[in-house]
Design an enzyme around this catalytic site. Sequence first.
Site, PDB file in Angstrom:
ATOM      1  N   CYS A  61       0.819  -1.217   0.000  1.00  0.00           N
ATOM      2  CA  CYS A  61       0.000   0.000   0.000  1.00  0.00           C
ATOM      3  C   CYS A  61       0.853   1.268   0.000  1.00  0.00           C
ATOM      4  CB  CYS A  61      -0.929  -0.003   1.214  1.00  0.00           C
ATOM      5  SG  CYS A  61      -1.803   1.545   1.453  1.00  0.00           S
ATOM      6  N   CYS A  66      -1.708   1.771  -2.950  1.00  0.00           N
ATOM      7  CA  CYS A  66      -2.684   2.859  -2.730  1.00  0.00           C
ATOM      8  C   CYS A  66      -2.077   4.259  -2.714  1.00  0.00           C
ATOM      9  CB  CYS A  66      -3.408   2.673  -1.397  1.00  0.00           C
ATOM     10  SG  CYS A  66      -3.754   0.983  -0.947  1.00  0.00           S
ATOM     11  N   LYS A  69      -0.345   5.367  -6.068  1.00  0.00           N
ATOM     12  CA  LYS A  69      -1.426   5.327  -7.059  1.00  0.00           C
ATOM     13  C   LYS A  69      -2.351   6.546  -6.933  1.00  0.00           C
ATOM     14  CE  LYS A  69      -5.135   3.794  -5.783  1.00  0.00           C
ATOM     15  NZ  LYS A  69      -5.645   2.435  -5.811  1.00  0.00           N
ATOM     16  N   TYR A 203      -8.699  -3.746 -11.361  1.00  0.00           N
ATOM     17  CA  TYR A 203      -8.747  -2.333 -10.972  1.00  0.00           C
ATOM     18  C   TYR A 203      -7.349  -1.723 -11.032  1.00  0.00           C
ATOM     19  CZ  TYR A 203      -6.941  -3.157  -6.220  1.00  0.00           C
ATOM     20  OH  TYR A 203      -6.143  -3.477  -5.147  1.00  0.00           O
ATOM     21  N   GLU A 207      -6.777   1.612 -13.169  1.00  0.00           N
ATOM     22  CA  GLU A 207      -6.306   2.800 -12.459  1.00  0.00           C
ATOM     23  C   GLU A 207      -4.998   3.313 -13.066  1.00  0.00           C
ATOM     24  OE1 GLU A 207      -8.066   2.156  -7.936  1.00  0.00           O
ATOM     25  OE2 GLU A 207      -6.068   1.401  -8.410  1.00  0.00           O
ATOM     26  N   HIS A 472     -26.816  20.309  -0.556  1.00  0.00           N
ATOM     27  CA  HIS A 472     -26.936  20.921  -1.883  1.00  0.00           C
ATOM     28  C   HIS A 472     -25.842  21.958  -2.090  1.00  0.00           C
ATOM     29  CE1 HIS A 472     -29.143  21.857  -5.487  1.00  0.00           C
ATOM     30  NE2 HIS A 472     -29.122  23.140  -5.185  1.00  0.00           N
ATOM     31  N   GLU A 477     -25.584  14.226  -2.876  1.00  0.00           N
ATOM     32  CA  GLU A 477     -27.003  14.560  -2.679  1.00  0.00           C
ATOM     33  C   GLU A 477     -27.901  13.743  -3.605  1.00  0.00           C
ATOM     34  OE1 GLU A 477     -29.808  18.558  -3.219  1.00  0.00           O
ATOM     35  OE2 GLU A 477     -27.916  18.347  -4.302  1.00  0.00           O
TER      36      GLU A 477
END
Length: 497
Positions: A61, A66, A69, A203, A207, A472, A477
């Site tokens: 990681c 992670c 990346k 993935y 990515e 909002h 939302e």
Amino acid sequence: TRHLHFSKFIGKPEYDLLVIGGGSGGLACAKEAAQFGRKVAVLDYVEPSPPGTKWGLGGTCVNVGCIPKKLMHQAALLGSALKDAQHYGWNIAHPVHHNWSEMAQAVQNYVKSLNWGHRIQLQDKKVKYFNVKGSFSDPHTIRGLTKGGKETILTAEKIVIATGGRPKYPIHVAGALEYGITSDDLFWLKESPGKTLVVGASYISLECAGFLTGIGLDTTVMMRSIPLRGFDQQMASLVTEYMESYGTKFLKKCIPTKVEKLESNRLQVTWKNTDSGTEETDSFDTVMWAVGRAPDTKALNLETVGVKTNSETGKIIVDAREATSVPHIYAVGDITEGRPELTPTAIAAGKLLAQRLFGQSSELMDYDNVPTTVFTPLEYGCVGLSEEKAVQCYGSDNIEVYHAYYKPLEFTVAERDATQCYMKMVCLREREQRILGLHFIGPNAGEVIQGFALGIKCGATYPQLMKTIGIHPTCAEEITKLHITKRSGLDATVTGC
């Protein structure tokens, strides 16, 4: 056997806990155990990748996963933001150029600071760190070898295996090992990879291809079958559609057959199109394999001590307590069979294991409803079941799907295409309509899904979500407005996984 062994060490092993592997799960477990005043050691050793890349303490990681990346993904997002900026009144001189070396140096410097930070944390918590490659001599003894071949023998009452995984090479493809790289190498390249072929539909593949495209490199993804296997396939299709419109090229239903080095130093790749049966070739500066990961167990000598693994995957078989087939040996993280290959689950599992071993806890790790995000150019976040999995578990007549396309406000002035900005919620149809899965494609998907993950973990229902007031004007939302459209079961746009 155990008592015979202990007699060699005057009846008591040197450490209460020995952790093999200094990645997310291993470090979390070791540090937590040390909080209980136990004597703890961590072994960490990085075998250089085939092209020779190596790194420091912290695991995949931190070093090749992670963290670098997400930083390179951020670099690509900034490139898109520069294009948007003109619509918002910013005067940006064109053409805009990206400098790989500067980005790589900054990312690598940050990663090195994390390596140092982990060493300091272990020191502060009085956890002994050994930069040695460990293997079992007997159930309580680990033989450690330094890079120079010097041997260290360590004994422990309890042992945790947390060695994670490494990228696979398709060794049946001629030239794959000699000329290809993997994600173990990409983040440590000092010079730009140039025109790149990324092989795989994981993935990791999407990515990496996404940020390479985003920083202006000619990037192609070669996919054997479906993208993002295991994820919701309707969402996976939208992710790849956006990537295509964004500039990433896709070679679908194609498998590589050989890689050759040309006199120009470029790599000529030959592949077969399984649909048409034709053979094609093209040349690239870099070929990156992203065809899956394999557990790093080879050097551990598990057979000697009787730790059982899955013969197909090579992963260690553990129970709900993370215990292996040997009572005092445990395993956490990517090395374990049937667990999500995610840093946060490894950290949580490692901490809980230490609390059960040395504290008064009996709490087990809960692997249900773990949220995650794919950091493709248009991000995809999800928590809970895919639509395919929900249908498989409950039957198509028993699920209700609420869904909507939407346009992020950020995309309006910048006139960006929002065709693939989409969300859906998979619910049980009966009674209160418990939410089984939530899927979101759009900006900041990770931040959006993280908040909703708590509700779903707590058993949130569709009516409860409809009573939730949205903030909002945000993308998140839109999830609170999903009463607009609904459908039952899988529709024609969804393919099976």
